[in-house]
Design a protein around this motif. Structure first.
Motif, PDB file in Angstrom:
ATOM      1  N   LEU A 113       0.809   0.380  -2.271  1.00  0.00           N
ATOM      2  CA  LEU A 113       0.546  -0.078  -3.637  1.00  0.00           C
ATOM      3  C   LEU A 113       0.798  -1.577  -3.786  1.00  0.00           C
ATOM      4  O   LEU A 113       0.033  -2.286  -4.453  1.00  0.00           O
ATOM      5  CB  LEU A 113       1.411   0.707  -4.618  1.00  0.00           C
ATOM      6  N   MET A 114       1.875  -2.056  -3.176  1.00  0.00           N
ATOM      7  CA  MET A 114       2.189  -3.481  -3.271  1.00  0.00           C
ATOM      8  C   MET A 114       1.091  -4.324  -2.619  1.00  0.00           C
ATOM      9  O   MET A 114       0.654  -5.343  -3.178  1.00  0.00           O
ATOM     10  CB  MET A 114       3.535  -3.771  -2.609  1.00  0.00           C
ATOM     11  N   PHE A 115       0.658  -3.909  -1.437  1.00  0.00           N
ATOM     12  CA  PHE A 115      -0.366  -4.682  -0.740  1.00  0.00           C
ATOM     13  C   PHE A 115      -1.715  -4.566  -1.451  1.00  0.00           C
ATOM     14  O   PHE A 115      -2.477  -5.528  -1.513  1.00  0.00           O
ATOM     15  CB  PHE A 115      -0.482  -4.223   0.709  1.00  0.00           C
ATOM     16  N   THR A 116      -1.997  -3.377  -2.014  1.00  0.00           N
ATOM     17  CA  THR A 116      -3.235  -3.198  -2.779  1.00  0.00           C
ATOM     18  C   THR A 116      -3.245  -4.105  -4.000  1.00  0.00           C
ATOM     19  O   THR A 116      -4.287  -4.681  -4.351  1.00  0.00           O
ATOM     20  CB  THR A 116      -3.386  -1.732  -3.214  1.00  0.00           C
ATOM     21  N   TRP A 117      -2.088  -4.251  -4.643  1.00  0.00           N
ATOM     22  CA  TRP A 117      -2.006  -5.143  -5.793  1.00  0.00           C
ATOM     23  C   TRP A 117      -2.324  -6.590  -5.386  1.00  0.00           C
ATOM     24  O   TRP A 117      -3.026  -7.301  -6.098  1.00  0.00           O
ATOM     25  CB  TRP A 117      -0.619  -5.067  -6.419  1.00  0.00           C
ATOM     26  N   THR A 118      -1.821  -7.008  -4.234  1.00  0.00           N
ATOM     27  CA  THR A 118      -2.093  -8.359  -3.759  1.00  0.00           C
ATOM     28  C   THR A 118      -3.586  -8.547  -3.490  1.00  0.00           C
ATOM     29  O   THR A 118      -4.163  -9.590  -3.835  1.00  0.00           O
ATOM     30  CB  THR A 118      -1.298  -8.637  -2.473  1.00  0.00           C
ATOM     31  N   LEU A 119      -4.210  -7.536  -2.896  1.00  0.00           N
ATOM     32  CA  LEU A 119      -5.657  -7.608  -2.650  1.00  0.00           C
ATOM     33  C   LEU A 119      -6.439  -7.573  -3.966  1.00  0.00           C
ATOM     34  O   LEU A 119      -7.470  -8.240  -4.102  1.00  0.00           O
ATOM     35  CB  LEU A 119      -6.088  -6.451  -1.750  1.00  0.00           C
ATOM     36  N   PHE A 120      -5.946  -6.797  -4.913  1.00  0.00           N
ATOM     37  CA  PHE A 120      -6.601  -6.719  -6.219  1.00  0.00           C
ATOM     38  C   PHE A 120      -6.585  -8.083  -6.902  1.00  0.00           C
ATOM     39  O   PHE A 120      -7.591  -8.505  -7.491  1.00  0.00           O
ATOM     40  CB  PHE A 120      -5.893  -5.680  -7.091  1.00  0.00           C
ATOM     41  N   TYR A 121      -5.458  -8.773  -6.813  1.00  0.00           N
ATOM     42  CA  TYR A 121      -5.371 -10.114  -7.388  1.00  0.00           C
ATOM     43  C   TYR A 121      -6.376 -11.056  -6.702  1.00  0.00           C
ATOM     44  O   TYR A 121      -7.020 -11.870  -7.367  1.00  0.00           O
ATOM     45  CB  TYR A 121      -3.949 -10.649  -7.235  1.00  0.00           C
ATOM     46  N   VAL A 152       0.780 -14.295   3.116  1.00  0.00           N
ATOM     47  CA  VAL A 152       2.244 -14.273   3.079  1.00  0.00           C
ATOM     48  C   VAL A 152       2.745 -12.839   2.948  1.00  0.00           C
ATOM     49  O   VAL A 152       3.682 -12.422   3.648  1.00  0.00           O
ATOM     50  CB  VAL A 152       2.770 -15.134   1.913  1.00  0.00           C
ATOM     51  N   ALA A 153       2.131 -12.068   2.048  1.00  0.00           N
ATOM     52  CA  ALA A 153       2.565 -10.692   1.824  1.00  0.00           C
ATOM     53  C   ALA A 153       2.410  -9.848   3.085  1.00  0.00           C
ATOM     54  O   ALA A 153       3.298  -9.054   3.432  1.00  0.00           O
ATOM     55  CB  ALA A 153       1.772 -10.082   0.666  1.00  0.00           C
ATOM     56  N   PHE A 154       1.276 -10.002   3.770  1.00  0.00           N
ATOM     57  CA  PHE A 154       1.056  -9.221   4.990  1.00  0.00           C
ATOM     58  C   PHE A 154       1.898  -9.760   6.142  1.00  0.00           C
ATOM     59  O   PHE A 154       2.586  -9.009   6.831  1.00  0.00           O
ATOM     60  CB  PHE A 154      -0.423  -9.254   5.373  1.00  0.00           C
TER      61      PHE A 154
END
Length: 255
Positions: A59-67, A29-31
């Motif tokens: 940073l926002m997308f990295t956070w989503t991947l981190f989760y 969804v984010a991407f």
């Protein structure tokens, strides 16, 4: 007794897998939500954006991947690894919030220079109050580290709320008239429909818990209320003189 224990173990394993697959959904969804307004335009000659936009997006997308990675470690039983990366998650979240503030201040200045100052200051209520709600949910999740069932549901609630901007981009692509954004930032109330669509994520999780455990956790209700109340309050305060003055003050930070 052995049957009950076995069922509890299986329910816990299923729950871990559920959060992992929902993390995959959040990444998609984010991407996907930003494909029309950001990713597809990134390499075009007519797309001009300040560097902080790209930093913020990364940073926002990295956070989503981190989760996603964190839920993956838990799903595969590597809980110790999940915990060892906790400080990194706090640092990444802090950088993400800072990028939101810096990007919005930069955006306010750019829109002001193009004659859209008041519209940008009104819409900034959605961003600034939204960032505040994210901090509230994150702090609540950290306060429940020793209660993993609550902690992971508060983190899930945070991720569900973070999907609102991506969902909003889909609304813009599908429903906004051509050239609508060329007239400056939209009115704040456009954030409400994506907010209510994001409630689907909360509903899915609550239904899943009820079907697998015959109970639902108040953490979802608290997270949904924070998201709805914050975005609704932002719409209400955005046109007030008090908010416009505060947004102007924020715009002037850093010179």
């Amino acid at each position: 007794m052995e049957t009950v224990i076995a069922r509890n173990i299986e329910a816990s394993a299923q729950s871990r897998r559920f959060f992992f697959w929902m993390a995959v959904v959040f990444v998609l969804v984010a991407f996907g939500g930003f494909i029309p307004t950001y990713w597809a335009r990134l390499g075009t000659a007519n797309f001009h954006a300040p560097p902080i936009m790209h930093v913020h997006g990364a940073l926002m997308f990295t956070w989503t991947l981190f989760y996603l990675v964190q839920t993956g470690w838990v799903a595969t039983g590597r809980v110790a690894t999940h915990r060892s990366w906790g400080l990194a998650g706090i640092s990444l979240f802090t950088l993400m919030i800072c990028s939101i503030v810096v990007f919005k201040i930069t955006d306010l200045r750019i829109n002001d220079a193009h004659g859209f100052g008041d519209a940008a200051r009104r819409f900034s209520a959605i961003t600034f109050l939204g960032a505040f709600s994210m901090i509230v949910m994150f702090v609540a999740a950290l306060a429940n580290l020793r209660r993993p069932e609550i902690h992971k549901r508060l983190m899930y609630s945070l991720m569900a709320a973070l999907m609102v901007p991506a969902i909003a981009r889909v609304f813009i692509t599908l429903f906004a008239p051509p050239g609508a954004l060329e007239g400056g930032p939209p009115p704040p109330f456009v954030a409400l429909p994506p907010t209510f669509v994001a409630l689907i994520f909360f509903a899915v999780a609550m239904i899943y818990d009820w079907r697998t455990q015959r109970r639902w956790y108040p953490a979802y209700l608290y997270g949904a209320l924070v998201m709805i109340v914050t975005n609704t309050a932002a719409v209400l305060v955005a046109p007030t003189q008090g908010w416009l003055a505060l947004a102007a003050f924020m715009q002037g930070l850093g010179g």
